[in-house]
Design a protein around this motif. Structure first.
Motif, mmCIF file in Angstrom:
data_model
loop_
_atom_site.group_PDB
_atom_site.id
_atom_site.type_symbol
_atom_site.label_atom_id
_atom_site.label_comp_id
_atom_site.label_asym_id
_atom_site.label_seq_id
_atom_site.Cartn_x
_atom_site.Cartn_y
_atom_site.Cartn_z
ATOM 1 N N PHE A 115 0.830 -1.203 0.000
ATOM 2 C CA PHE A 115 0.000 0.000 0.000
ATOM 3 C C PHE A 115 0.867 1.258 0.000
ATOM 4 O O PHE A 115 0.590 2.208 -0.718
ATOM 5 C CB PHE A 115 -0.929 -0.007 1.221
ATOM 6 N N LEU A 116 1.929 1.240 0.795
ATOM 7 C CA LEU A 116 2.785 2.422 0.901
ATOM 8 C C LEU A 116 3.513 2.748 -0.390
ATOM 9 O O LEU A 116 3.586 3.908 -0.792
ATOM 10 C CB LEU A 116 3.811 2.237 2.023
ATOM 11 N N LEU A 117 4.076 1.711 -1.035
ATOM 12 C CA LEU A 117 4.885 1.965 -2.226
ATOM 13 C C LEU A 117 4.954 0.714 -3.089
ATOM 14 O O LEU A 117 5.259 -0.378 -2.590
ATOM 15 C CB LEU A 117 6.304 2.384 -1.810
ATOM 16 N N ALA A 118 4.685 0.886 -4.368
ATOM 17 C CA ALA A 118 4.804 -0.234 -5.303
ATOM 18 C C ALA A 118 6.226 -0.774 -5.265
ATOM 19 O O ALA A 118 7.184 -0.015 -5.229
ATOM 20 C CB ALA A 118 4.445 0.219 -6.708
ATOM 21 N N GLY A 119 6.345 -2.083 -5.256
ATOM 22 C CA GLY A 119 7.664 -2.715 -5.223
ATOM 23 C C GLY A 119 8.042 -3.217 -3.850
ATOM 24 O O GLY A 119 8.832 -4.140 -3.714
ATOM 25 N N LEU A 120 7.461 -2.619 -2.810
ATOM 26 C CA LEU A 120 7.697 -3.118 -1.453
ATOM 27 C C LEU A 120 6.665 -4.199 -1.142
ATOM 28 O O LEU A 120 5.563 -4.177 -1.660
ATOM 29 C CB LEU A 120 7.562 -1.990 -0.424
ATOM 30 N N GLY A 121 7.001 -5.125 -0.291
ATOM 31 C CA GLY A 121 6.058 -6.150 0.151
ATOM 32 C C GLY A 121 5.576 -7.065 -0.950
ATOM 33 O O GLY A 121 4.452 -7.563 -0.912
ATOM 34 N N GLN A 122 6.411 -7.310 -1.936
ATOM 35 C CA GLN A 122 6.029 -8.121 -3.092
ATOM 36 C C GLN A 122 5.596 -9.530 -2.705
ATOM 37 O O GLN A 122 6.052 -10.089 -1.717
ATOM 38 C CB GLN A 122 7.197 -8.238 -4.061
ATOM 39 N N MET A 123 4.721 -10.107 -3.535
ATOM 40 C CA MET A 123 4.336 -11.514 -3.398
ATOM 41 C C MET A 123 5.051 -12.297 -4.495
ATOM 42 O O MET A 123 5.138 -11.829 -5.630
ATOM 43 C CB MET A 123 2.826 -11.680 -3.547
ATOM 44 N N HIS A 124 5.554 -13.474 -4.125
ATOM 45 C CA HIS A 124 6.280 -14.319 -5.079
ATOM 46 C C HIS A 124 5.795 -15.758 -4.973
ATOM 47 O O HIS A 124 5.594 -16.272 -3.876
ATOM 48 C CB HIS A 124 7.785 -14.349 -4.769
ATOM 49 N N ILE A 125 5.638 -16.380 -6.129
ATOM 50 C CA ILE A 125 5.458 -17.833 -6.191
ATOM 51 C C ILE A 125 6.418 -18.322 -7.264
ATOM 52 O O ILE A 125 6.349 -17.897 -8.419
ATOM 53 C CB ILE A 125 4.017 -18.252 -6.546
ATOM 54 N N ASP A 126 7.347 -19.172 -6.863
ATOM 55 C CA ASP A 126 8.329 -19.747 -7.787
ATOM 56 C C ASP A 126 8.255 -21.256 -7.663
ATOM 57 O O ASP A 126 7.958 -21.788 -6.585
ATOM 58 C CB ASP A 126 9.753 -19.296 -7.445
ATOM 59 N N GLY A 127 8.564 -21.941 -8.737
ATOM 60 C CA GLY A 127 8.565 -23.393 -8.669
ATOM 61 C C GLY A 127 9.117 -24.014 -9.932
ATOM 62 O O GLY A 127 9.486 -23.320 -10.885
ATOM 63 N N THR A 128 9.165 -25.333 -9.920
ATOM 64 C CA THR A 128 9.570 -26.090 -11.098
ATOM 65 C C THR A 128 8.417 -26.993 -11.514
ATOM 66 O O THR A 128 7.681 -27.512 -10.674
ATOM 67 C CB THR A 128 10.819 -26.950 -10.830
ATOM 68 N N LEU A 129 8.270 -27.136 -12.803
ATOM 69 C CA LEU A 129 7.271 -28.037 -13.373
ATOM 70 C C LEU A 129 8.025 -29.135 -14.095
ATOM 71 O O LEU A 129 8.725 -28.870 -15.073
ATOM 72 C CB LEU A 129 6.355 -27.285 -14.340
ATOM 73 N N THR A 130 7.907 -30.348 -13.602
ATOM 74 C CA THR A 130 8.569 -31.491 -14.218
ATOM 75 C C THR A 130 7.527 -32.302 -14.969
ATOM 76 O O THR A 130 6.494 -32.671 -14.407
ATOM 77 C CB THR A 130 9.255 -32.377 -13.160
ATOM 78 N N LEU A 131 7.797 -32.565 -16.239
ATOM 79 C CA LEU A 131 6.888 -33.341 -17.080
ATOM 80 C C LEU A 131 7.463 -34.736 -17.255
ATOM 81 O O LEU A 131 8.617 -34.892 -17.647
ATOM 82 C CB LEU A 131 6.720 -32.658 -18.439
ATOM 83 N N GLN A 132 6.645 -35.732 -16.950
ATOM 84 C CA GLN A 132 7.108 -37.117 -16.984
ATOM 85 C C GLN A 132 6.137 -37.973 -17.788
ATOM 86 O O GLN A 132 4.919 -37.892 -17.601
ATOM 87 C CB GLN A 132 7.209 -37.660 -15.560
ATOM 88 N N ASP A 133 6.685 -38.786 -18.672
ATOM 89 C CA ASP A 133 5.885 -39.763 -19.397
ATOM 90 C C ASP A 133 5.550 -40.881 -18.414
ATOM 91 O O ASP A 133 6.438 -41.590 -17.944
ATOM 92 C CB ASP A 133 6.684 -40.307 -20.585
ATOM 93 N N ARG A 134 4.283 -41.020 -18.082
ATOM 94 C CA ARG A 134 3.868 -41.990 -17.057
ATOM 95 C C ARG A 134 4.130 -43.435 -17.498
ATOM 96 O O ARG A 134 4.502 -44.274 -16.686
ATOM 97 C CB ARG A 134 2.391 -41.790 -16.724
ATOM 98 N N ASP A 135 3.946 -43.718 -18.779
ATOM 99 C CA ASP A 135 4.143 -45.080 -19.271
ATOM 100 C C ASP A 135 5.608 -45.512 -19.204
ATOM 101 O O ASP A 135 5.915 -46.637 -18.841
ATOM 102 C CB ASP A 135 3.641 -45.212 -20.716
ATOM 103 N N LYS A 136 6.517 -44.587 -19.549
ATOM 104 C CA LYS A 136 7.948 -44.910 -19.582
ATOM 105 C C LYS A 136 8.680 -44.507 -18.306
ATOM 106 O O LYS A 136 9.846 -44.825 -18.149
ATOM 107 C CB LYS A 136 8.611 -44.213 -20.773
ATOM 108 N N SER A 137 8.010 -43.786 -17.425
ATOM 109 C CA SER A 137 8.620 -43.262 -16.188
ATOM 110 C C SER A 137 9.896 -42.471 -16.467
ATOM 111 O O SER A 137 10.884 -42.592 -15.761
ATOM 112 C CB SER A 137 8.915 -44.401 -15.202
ATOM 113 N N GLU A 138 9.859 -41.655 -17.520
ATOM 114 C CA GLU A 138 11.022 -40.828 -17.829
ATOM 115 C C GLU A 138 10.614 -39.364 -17.937
ATOM 116 O O GLU A 138 9.518 -39.039 -18.372
ATOM 117 C CB GLU A 138 11.711 -41.292 -19.107
#
Length: 196
Positions: A115-138
């Motif tokens: 509220f006081l100033l843009a850029g302060l108090g930021q919200m972040h969500i970071d992550g990794t997305l791993t894609l795996q072939d379920r049939d081959k388990s790779e």
């Protein structure tokens, strides 16, 4: 001379337009980059079923309901496309792509500082997305996904982490719909970077 009533109307419309245009920021898709590009010859389009799960690192302050809400956001964004025959069913059939989201940073920020100033108090969500072939388990690909919200004022103060989750989920959905960078696009981009 411009009347004060006219100026008030202009000011009201200005704030309405700014408020509506800014409202898309928290919900807009986050960014993503391939960590392990899709294998050559592999496309997400070839998978007819999808199973999504979310985890978080031990130091990340997420609870089970947060992870479930994140998965539900991703599923909801994919359901409207009717892209996958089976989406997050208990026992998916053959030709299933496993999408595993690991949240590495889940920071709710500080509403008062936003509220006081843009850029302060930021919200972040970071992550990794791993894609795996379920049939081959790779593993067939891996992406780094990030969503940051840094708007200030009343809009920044009123925005919640749940809205930022929607932007993170939108980035994941883009990848799962095959809109992510392909291996040949990454090679072209890397070649352009080394030629400078």
């Amino acid at each position: 001379m411009i009347s004060s009533v006219y100026m008030r109307r202009v000011n009201v419309w200005f704030f309405v337009v700014v408020g509506l245009s800014a409202s898309a920021c928290a919900h807009s898709p986050g960014s993503y980059e391939p960590v392990i590009p899709l294998k050559a010859g592999t496309t997400i389009e070839r998978y007819t079923n999808l199973h999504i799960e979310a985890t978080n690192r031990n130091e990340v302050p997420m609870i089970q309901t947060d992870r479930e809400r994140l998965v539900n956001n991703i599923v909801r964004q994919l359901q409207v496309t009717n892209r996958f025959k089976e989406l997050n069913v208990a026992n998916p059939g053959p030709n299933t792509l496993n999408a595993m989201v690991e949240v590495t940073n889940y920071d709710k920020g500080n509403a008062f500082l936003r509220f006081l100033l843009a850029g302060l108090g930021q919200m972040h969500i970071d992550g990794t997305l791993t894609l795996q072939d379920r049939d081959k388990s790779e593993v067939v690909g891996k992406y780094e996904v990030n969503k940051t919200f840094a708007w200030g004022g009343l809009y920044g103060m009123g925005t919640k982490i749940e809205e930022v989750e929607e932007g993170f989920a939108a980035a994941v959905a883009e990848i799962l719909l095959g809109k992510g960078k392909k291996a040949d696009e990454v090679e072209i981009a890397e070649g352009a970077n080394t030629s400078k």
